[in-house]
Design a protein around this motif. Structure first.
Motif, mmCIF file in Angstrom:
data_model
loop_
_atom_site.group_PDB
_atom_site.id
_atom_site.type_symbol
_atom_site.label_atom_id
_atom_site.label_comp_id
_atom_site.label_asym_id
_atom_site.label_seq_id
_atom_site.Cartn_x
_atom_site.Cartn_y
_atom_site.Cartn_z
ATOM 1 N N ALA A 194 40.769 54.124 38.522
ATOM 2 C CA ALA A 194 41.252 53.047 37.644
ATOM 3 C C ALA A 194 42.612 52.549 38.135
ATOM 4 O O ALA A 194 42.867 51.335 38.157
ATOM 5 C CB ALA A 194 41.341 53.537 36.205
ATOM 6 N N ARG A 195 43.481 53.461 38.532
ATOM 7 C CA ARG A 195 44.795 53.058 39.053
ATOM 8 C C ARG A 195 44.640 52.248 40.343
ATOM 9 O O ARG A 195 45.318 51.241 40.529
ATOM 10 C CB ARG A 195 45.649 54.292 39.331
ATOM 11 C CG ARG A 195 46.174 54.956 38.093
ATOM 12 C CD ARG A 195 47.016 56.159 38.447
ATOM 13 N NE ARG A 195 47.386 56.898 37.255
ATOM 14 C CZ ARG A 195 47.993 58.058 37.268
ATOM 15 N NH1 ARG A 195 48.299 58.623 38.432
ATOM 16 N NH2 ARG A 195 48.299 58.677 36.148
ATOM 17 N N MET A 196 43.740 52.733 41.209
ATOM 18 C CA MET A 196 43.511 52.002 42.463
ATOM 19 C C MET A 196 42.984 50.601 42.181
ATOM 20 O O MET A 196 43.381 49.633 42.844
ATOM 21 C CB MET A 196 42.529 52.771 43.349
ATOM 22 C CG MET A 196 43.136 53.983 44.005
ATOM 23 S SD MET A 196 41.970 54.979 44.944
ATOM 24 C CE MET A 196 41.161 53.802 45.984
ATOM 25 N N LYS A 197 42.122 50.475 41.181
ATOM 26 C CA LYS A 197 41.568 49.170 40.836
ATOM 27 C C LYS A 197 42.665 48.234 40.330
ATOM 28 O O LYS A 197 42.722 47.068 40.717
ATOM 29 C CB LYS A 197 40.475 49.336 39.783
ATOM 30 C CG LYS A 197 39.783 48.055 39.417
ATOM 31 C CD LYS A 197 38.683 48.294 38.417
ATOM 32 C CE LYS A 197 38.021 46.981 38.016
ATOM 33 N NZ LYS A 197 37.018 47.182 36.968
ATOM 34 N N ILE A 244 45.846 48.465 41.028
ATOM 35 C CA ILE A 244 46.710 48.122 42.166
ATOM 36 C C ILE A 244 46.044 47.077 43.049
ATOM 37 O O ILE A 244 46.689 46.119 43.488
ATOM 38 C CB ILE A 244 47.066 49.399 42.967
ATOM 39 C CG1 ILE A 244 48.003 50.283 42.140
ATOM 40 C CG2 ILE A 244 47.688 49.051 44.299
ATOM 41 C CD1 ILE A 244 48.241 51.650 42.720
ATOM 42 N N GLN A 245 44.738 47.233 43.284
ATOM 43 C CA GLN A 245 44.024 46.249 44.101
ATOM 44 C C GLN A 245 44.018 44.876 43.427
ATOM 45 O O GLN A 245 44.166 43.849 44.092
ATOM 46 C CB GLN A 245 42.599 46.717 44.369
ATOM 47 C CG GLN A 245 42.513 47.840 45.364
ATOM 48 C CD GLN A 245 41.097 48.380 45.522
ATOM 49 O OE1 GLN A 245 40.210 48.064 44.732
ATOM 50 N NE2 GLN A 245 40.893 49.213 46.539
ATOM 51 N N GLU A 246 43.849 44.875 42.106
ATOM 52 C CA GLU A 246 43.877 43.591 41.393
ATOM 53 C C GLU A 246 45.257 42.957 41.491
ATOM 54 O O GLU A 246 45.381 41.749 41.693
ATOM 55 C CB GLU A 246 43.482 43.792 39.936
ATOM 56 C CG GLU A 246 42.013 44.044 39.726
ATOM 57 C CD GLU A 246 41.659 44.327 38.269
ATOM 58 O OE1 GLU A 246 42.560 44.270 37.404
ATOM 59 O OE2 GLU A 246 40.483 44.608 38.000
ATOM 60 N N LEU A 247 46.300 43.789 41.338
ATOM 61 C CA LEU A 247 47.652 43.246 41.456
ATOM 62 C C LEU A 247 47.913 42.732 42.865
ATOM 63 O O LEU A 247 48.497 41.658 43.048
ATOM 64 C CB LEU A 247 48.685 44.317 41.078
ATOM 65 C CG LEU A 247 48.764 44.678 39.602
ATOM 66 C CD1 LEU A 247 49.717 45.834 39.395
ATOM 67 C CD2 LEU A 247 49.195 43.477 38.779
ATOM 68 N N GLN A 248 47.463 43.494 43.861
ATOM 69 C CA GLN A 248 47.646 43.054 45.244
ATOM 70 C C GLN A 248 46.835 41.784 45.512
ATOM 71 O O GLN A 248 47.288 40.893 46.228
ATOM 72 C CB GLN A 248 47.221 44.161 46.216
ATOM 73 C CG GLN A 248 48.121 45.357 46.225
ATOM 74 C CD GLN A 248 49.498 45.058 46.790
ATOM 75 O OE1 GLN A 248 49.693 44.103 47.519
ATOM 76 N NE2 GLN A 248 50.463 45.883 46.426
ATOM 77 N N GLY A 249 45.639 41.728 44.941
ATOM 78 C CA GLY A 249 44.791 40.547 45.139
ATOM 79 C C GLY A 249 45.333 39.326 44.425
ATOM 80 O O GLY A 249 45.197 38.195 44.904
ATOM 81 N N ASN A 250 45.980 39.525 43.263
ATOM 82 C CA ASN A 250 46.497 38.402 42.481
ATOM 83 C C ASN A 250 47.883 37.957 42.944
ATOM 84 O O ASN A 250 48.352 36.906 42.528
ATOM 85 C CB ASN A 250 46.565 38.764 41.004
ATOM 86 C CG ASN A 250 45.186 38.853 40.384
ATOM 87 O OD1 ASN A 250 44.232 38.320 40.916
ATOM 88 N ND2 ASN A 250 45.076 39.541 39.263
ATOM 89 N N ARG A 251 48.519 38.740 43.772
ATOM 90 C CA ARG A 251 49.869 38.402 44.191
ATOM 91 C C ARG A 251 49.926 37.050 44.907
ATOM 92 O O ARG A 251 50.764 36.214 44.562
ATOM 93 C CB ARG A 251 50.435 39.522 45.067
ATOM 94 C CG ARG A 251 51.922 39.539 45.083
ATOM 95 C CD ARG A 251 52.456 40.857 45.476
ATOM 96 N NE ARG A 251 52.278 41.079 46.910
ATOM 97 C CZ ARG A 251 52.676 42.145 47.540
ATOM 98 N NH1 ARG A 251 53.273 43.100 46.870
ATOM 99 N NH2 ARG A 251 52.491 42.282 48.822
ATOM 100 N N PRO A 252 49.029 36.792 45.839
ATOM 101 C CA PRO A 252 49.077 35.460 46.466
ATOM 102 C C PRO A 252 48.745 34.347 45.473
ATOM 103 O O PRO A 252 49.253 33.230 45.598
ATOM 104 C CB PRO A 252 48.013 35.525 47.560
ATOM 105 C CG PRO A 252 47.756 36.962 47.800
ATOM 106 C CD PRO A 252 48.093 37.658 46.536
ATOM 107 N N VAL A 253 47.918 34.650 44.492
ATOM 108 C CA VAL A 253 47.557 33.645 43.490
ATOM 109 C C VAL A 253 48.785 33.267 42.673
ATOM 110 O O VAL A 253 49.036 32.079 42.416
ATOM 111 C CB VAL A 253 46.422 34.171 42.585
ATOM 112 C CG1 VAL A 253 46.159 33.225 41.434
ATOM 113 C CG2 VAL A 253 45.174 34.395 43.399
ATOM 114 N N ILE A 254 49.569 34.259 42.277
ATOM 115 C CA ILE A 254 50.771 33.995 41.477
ATOM 116 C C ILE A 254 51.761 33.168 42.305
ATOM 117 O O ILE A 254 52.344 32.203 41.806
ATOM 118 C CB ILE A 254 51.422 35.328 41.037
ATOM 119 C CG1 ILE A 254 50.434 36.156 40.253
ATOM 120 C CG2 ILE A 254 52.711 35.093 40.309
ATOM 121 C CD1 ILE A 254 50.393 35.978 38.794
ATOM 122 N N VAL A 255 51.934 33.545 43.556
ATOM 123 C CA VAL A 255 52.848 32.797 44.432
ATOM 124 C C VAL A 255 52.357 31.361 44.579
ATOM 125 O O VAL A 255 53.142 30.408 44.486
ATOM 126 C CB VAL A 255 52.957 33.502 45.807
ATOM 127 C CG1 VAL A 255 53.718 32.633 46.798
ATOM 128 C CG2 VAL A 255 53.618 34.850 45.657
#
Length: 157
Positions: free
Chosen positions: A85-88, A90-101
């Motif tokens: 769950a933590r990895m998921k 983190i992956q979502e946050l990493q995946g959404n980071r370019p979207v937020i930028v």
């Protein structure tokens, strides 16, 4: 002929007494033999019961070991699920980071002249922007800019 009287009673009495003694000896022997058979049977079954108790004790001990291993496995599975769950996340946050930028970049690019954003909030797929504009025309221009963007859908005041 002369009457001869033979008294066979003592001889019969001795024979009867002898047979009685022999009967009592056989009876005692059978009783002793029966007691020995009962004792041997009791010892045999006592040994079998002790053997079964030993096997039951061994099985109980092994069951406790297996139950502790099962509890350990469940704990490890729970930790594994928590890590997944933590990895998921983190992956979502990493995946959404370019979207937020990209979202902030698009907000800056689509900002109309003389319009100022004072606050920004993001809830799911909805973005709420508070700001100040010089006139209503500037607000309309800002909404048109948002509508032209492929990143923003259905802007409203």
């Amino acid at each position: 002929m002369a009457d001869i009287k033979i008294n066979l009673l003592p001889w019969r009495e001795e024979l009867r007494e002898e047979r009685k003694q022999e009967f009592l000896k056989v009876l005692g022997g059978v009783a002793l033999l029966g007691a020995l058979v009962v004792f041997a049977g009791m010892q045999y079954f006592k040994g079998e019961i002790e053997s079964q108790d030993d096997r039951n004790g061994f099985l109980t001990a092994e069951i406790k070991v297996l139950e502790s291993r099962i509890a350990e496995i469940k704990l490890l599975q729970q930790k594994r699920n928590e890590l997944l769950a933590r990895m998921k996340v983190i992956q979502e946050l990493q995946g959404n980071r370019p979207v937020i930028v990209r979202l902030f970049d698009e907000l800056a690019r689509r900002l109309a002249d003389r319009v100022y954003f004072t606050s920004l909030s993001y809830n799911g797929k909805s973005i709420s922007v508070d700001g100040v504009a010089e006139s209503n025309n500037r607000i309309s221009s800002q909404l048109r800019n948002f509508d032209e963007s492929e990143w923003f859908d259905k802007p409203n005041v």
